[in-house]
Design an enzyme around this catalytic site. Structure first.
Site, PDB file in Angstrom:
ATOM      1  N   ASP A   1       0.882  -1.159   0.000  1.00  0.00           N
ATOM      2  CA  ASP A   1       0.000   0.000   0.000  1.00  0.00           C
ATOM      3  C   ASP A   1       0.930   1.222   0.000  1.00  0.00           C
ATOM      4  O   ASP A   1       2.147   1.085   0.193  1.00  0.00           O
ATOM      5  CB  ASP A   1      -0.884  -0.029   1.250  1.00  0.00           C
TER       6      ASP A   1
ATOM      7  N   ASP B   1      -0.261   5.075   0.996  1.00  0.00           N
ATOM      8  CA  ASP B   1      -0.601   6.116   1.968  1.00  0.00           C
ATOM      9  C   ASP B   1      -0.525   5.593   3.396  1.00  0.00           C
ATOM     10  O   ASP B   1      -1.205   4.623   3.753  1.00  0.00           O
ATOM     11  CB  ASP B   1      -1.999   6.667   1.698  1.00  0.00           C
TER      12      ASP B   1
END
Length: 250
Positions: A25, A27
């Site tokens: 991922d 963020d």
């Protein structure tokens, strides 16, 4: 669980699963952008007399914009207080945080892990819910490092990603774009958000969670391993080459 949970360092004597490919991922996991998003959302909600509680933030983490706005409208009085639509409030939020996006820095341990995987020829990719414009802004000063990643999947802009996290779509799409397509169980996902962990496990992939401090403990239980930061990751737990003794690959 084979691992100690949040706020502890991994200490495992057996391999959980031998993985061959890694999916990150972005963020709040690779880049420290969650505080920027929080600032934008909190500022706009505050303008209309609403708060941004931690439990709502936990639901928003990792979501695509339509899901984010649905969660915010369902759990605050922003619609009632502002008299505005999802799209109008979303625009205000984006306008608030956009100028700050280019200031995003790497999270602790992120670059060290990226360089370690690259050094040992472990294929790795990014699977983020970000839209194209947002992605370009937050990675303004990180373009060279991003070239180390095999590919990047933008959930909000990719036509193959039919549903956002917690659906498994983005991780399955990311996996099939490696040169040698791995079985899902041979993929290791790094996530910071409960929705991302759910998506990874729904894709039948292993998952390491680095949760935001606002995430309640019960929302971390699906992850195979929970660590306080990427600095505490032990690659050998998943059959990957261990870090050198000095722990510094950068």
């Amino acid at each position: 669980m084979l691992a100690k949970k949040a706020n502890s360092i991994m200490n495992i004597s057996r391999i959980i699963n031998c993985v061959t490919h890694v999916i990150f991922d972005m963020d709040g996991l690779l880049l420290d952008t969650e505080k920027i998003y929080k600032h934008g959302i909190s500022t706009v909600l505050g303008k209309y007399g609403c708060e941004y509680p931690d439990d709502v933030k936990a639901q928003v983490l990792g979501s695509q914009p339509p899901d984010m706005m649905r969660i915010i409208f369902n759990n605050t009085k922003i619609g009632e207080n502002s008299g505005k639509t999802h799209d109008e409030i979303y625009k205000e939020i984006v306008d608030t945080y956009t100028p700050l996006m280019p200031t995003a820095e790497w999270m602790p341990g992120a670059l060290n892990l990226v360089h370690h995987l690259h050094k040992h020829s472990i294929p790795f990719a990014i699977a983020t819910s970000s839209a194209r414009e947002s992605f370009e802004l937050k990675t303004t000063h990180h373009k060279e490092k991003l070239k180390l990643f095999h590919h990047i999947v933008l959930g909000s802009a990719d036509p193959e990603v039919k549903a956002g996290k917690p659906a498994p779509d983005i991780f399955l799409v990311a996996a099939k774009r490696f040169d040698e397509v791995p079985e899902p169980r041979k993929c290791l996902v790094f996530e910071d958000a409960p929705n991302g962990v759910k998506g990874a496990k729904a894709a039948d992939m292993s998952c390491v969670m680095v949760p935001d401090s606002t995430i309640p403990k019960h929302s971390t239980e699906l992850a195979d391993v929970v660590i306080p930061s990427l600095e505490h990751f032990e690659p050998e737990v998943f059959g990957l080459p261990p870090f050198e003794k000095n722990g510094n690959e950068v």
